[in-house]
Design an enzyme around this catalytic site. Sequence first.
Site, PDB file in Angstrom:
ATOM      1  N   LYS A   1       0.582  -1.304   0.030  1.00 55.40           N
ATOM      2  CA  LYS A   1       0.095  -0.125  -0.117  1.00 55.40           C
ATOM      3  C   LYS A   1       0.828   1.282   0.051  1.00 55.40           C
ATOM      4  CE  LYS A   1      -4.205  -1.768   1.424  1.00 55.40           C
ATOM      5  NZ  LYS A   1      -5.455  -1.782   2.567  1.00 55.40           N
TER       6      LYS A   1
ATOM      7  N   LYS B   1      -9.544 -10.788  -6.560  1.00 58.45           N
ATOM      8  CA  LYS B   1     -10.167 -11.239  -5.464  1.00 58.45           C
ATOM      9  C   LYS B   1     -11.329 -10.100  -5.493  1.00 58.45           C
ATOM     10  CE  LYS B   1      -9.614 -10.169  -0.658  1.00 58.45           C
ATOM     11  NZ  LYS B   1      -8.845 -10.273   0.622  1.00 58.45           N
TER      12      LYS B   1
ATOM     13  N   LYS C   1     -14.656  -4.361  -2.983  1.00 60.78           N
ATOM     14  CA  LYS C   1     -15.535  -3.270  -3.530  1.00 60.78           C
ATOM     15  C   LYS C   1     -14.714  -2.039  -4.305  1.00 60.78           C
ATOM     16  CE  LYS C   1     -18.840   0.124  -2.489  1.00 60.78           C
ATOM     17  NZ  LYS C   1     -18.878   1.179  -1.384  1.00 60.78           N
TER      18      LYS C   1
HETATM   19  P1  AMP Z   1     -12.509  -6.245   3.433  1.00 58.06           P
HETATM   20  O1  AMP Z   1     -14.041  -6.154   3.261  1.00 58.06           O
HETATM   21  O2  AMP Z   1     -11.735  -6.372   2.445  1.00 58.06           O
HETATM   22  O3  AMP Z   1     -12.192  -5.428   4.623  1.00 58.06           O
HETATM   23  O4  AMP Z   1     -12.236  -7.866   4.125  1.00 58.06           O
HETATM   24  C1  AMP Z   1     -13.040  -8.222   5.233  1.00 58.06           C
HETATM   25  C2  AMP Z   1     -12.997  -9.764   5.393  1.00 58.06           C
HETATM   26  O5  AMP Z   1     -13.343 -10.589   4.625  1.00 58.06           O
HETATM   27  C3  AMP Z   1     -11.450 -10.232   5.556  1.00 58.06           C
HETATM   28  O6  AMP Z   1     -11.094 -11.221   6.587  1.00 58.06           O
HETATM   29  C4  AMP Z   1     -11.173 -10.794   4.371  1.00 58.06           C
HETATM   30  O7  AMP Z   1     -10.239 -11.701   4.278  1.00 58.06           O
HETATM   31  C5  AMP Z   1     -12.432 -11.281   3.915  1.00 58.06           C
HETATM   32  N1  AMP Z   1     -12.633 -11.241   2.444  1.00 58.06           N
HETATM   33  C6  AMP Z   1     -12.844  -9.910   1.602  1.00 58.06           C
HETATM   34  N2  AMP Z   1     -12.722 -10.261   0.522  1.00 58.06           N
HETATM   35  C7  AMP Z   1     -12.763 -11.387  -0.025  1.00 58.06           C
HETATM   36  C8  AMP Z   1     -12.962 -12.361  -0.911  1.00 58.06           C
HETATM   37  N3  AMP Z   1     -13.297 -11.793  -2.067  1.00 58.06           N
HETATM   38  N4  AMP Z   1     -12.810 -13.636  -0.891  1.00 58.06           N
HETATM   39  C9  AMP Z   1     -12.684 -14.086   0.377  1.00 58.06           C
HETATM   40  N5  AMP Z   1     -12.563 -13.311   1.509  1.00 58.06           N
HETATM   41  C10 AMP Z   1     -12.627 -12.183   1.540  1.00 58.06           C
END
Ligand code: AMP
Length: 330
Positions: A111, A193, A196
């Site tokens: 980042k 992956k 958002k």
């Molecule tokens: P975030 O919304 O990116 O802050 O992620 C919140 C949680 O969801 C974290 O533990 C991530 O590892 C999991 N996570 C987010 N996006 C994915 C995805 N596409 N596949 C699997 N896990 C996800």
Amino acid sequence: MARVFSGIQPSGELHIGNWLGAIRNWVALQDQYECLYCIVDQHAVTGQYDPASLALRTREMAIGLLAAGVDPNGSLLFVQSHVPAHATLAWLLTTIAPLGELERMTQYKDKSQRFESVPAGLLCYPVLMAADILLYRAEKVPVGDDQTQHLELTRELARRWNRHFAGGDAFFPEPEPILSPARRIIGLDGQAKMSKSLGNTIAVTETPEQIWDKLRPAMTDPARKTRKDPGTPEICNIYALHRHFSPEATVTEVAVKCRTAGWGCIDCKRVLADNMIQALAPLRQRSLDLAMRPAEVTTILADGAATARRLASETMAEVTTRMGFLPEAS
Ligand code: AMP
Ligand code: TRP
């Protein structure tokens, strides 16, 4: 009951990636553990962000989590900035955090590239995360594998603090990860992956029409150029999603129909859409209900924060005593 802590950033949207990858597991853990779930808004300000939408995104995430089944009667759901002790403990932990290790964090290295002038908050992000966990002396932390390095640092900070200030006692337990059973969910582009910020998501609250509008153009097996070409399910993200949303028998049928070109991709997507819409319907309904009762969400978050502040103040009383600070009244 062992205590679980986890956090999620207020991205505003609970999508099928973070739902399958994390939140479904949070919900399941409530049966076995005392769970504290935190919307980490202070983590969300470590890069460029939009102040005008932060509060709204925080509320929307709260609604998403409640709709997914986080149960405020058994668990705590609260917003990080409502409990000032997170930032206080984070500051104290920065004083024992090894700079070299912070600089070696993969997420930081990644980042920080995006900034001409790197904010120190980005470097200290994992220290705040450690404070979140240690403040409640949590023993288990459900996280995705992208966070295991931060959790290792948390363990290191717990050990260091215990060594410096608790005479080696395990005042802070070394928290263990609970790795989520679901693998990475790939986005509708079929490549990255689901996230958002990449705009490749389906939110758990979307309408049946919105779900179909997103699935229809979604990427499938790129080698399958025409309806008559047989496909390879293993490299198709629509097949991967079937495995999360469709019954076993359908998954088998999808694989056969794809390999033999019995179905076109659009047929395959229709079946997926039906199953996905059905699986998400209760979440969507609950989130619509909650959106109509904003005062209830406010109360849940206020109660959660009040309890969290009480738990946090117990830890902070010990921490400040052991670190030798002058009590306000003595
Ligand atoms: P975030 O919304 O990116 O802050 O992620 C919140 C949680 O969801 C974290 O533990 C991530 O590892 C999991 N996570 C987010 N996006 C994915 C995805 N596409 N596949 C699997 N896990 C996800
Ligand atoms: N850094 C985590 C993420 O991006 C969110 C987080 C903040 C967290 N504090 C936490 C996760 C404490 C677990 C425990 O996903």
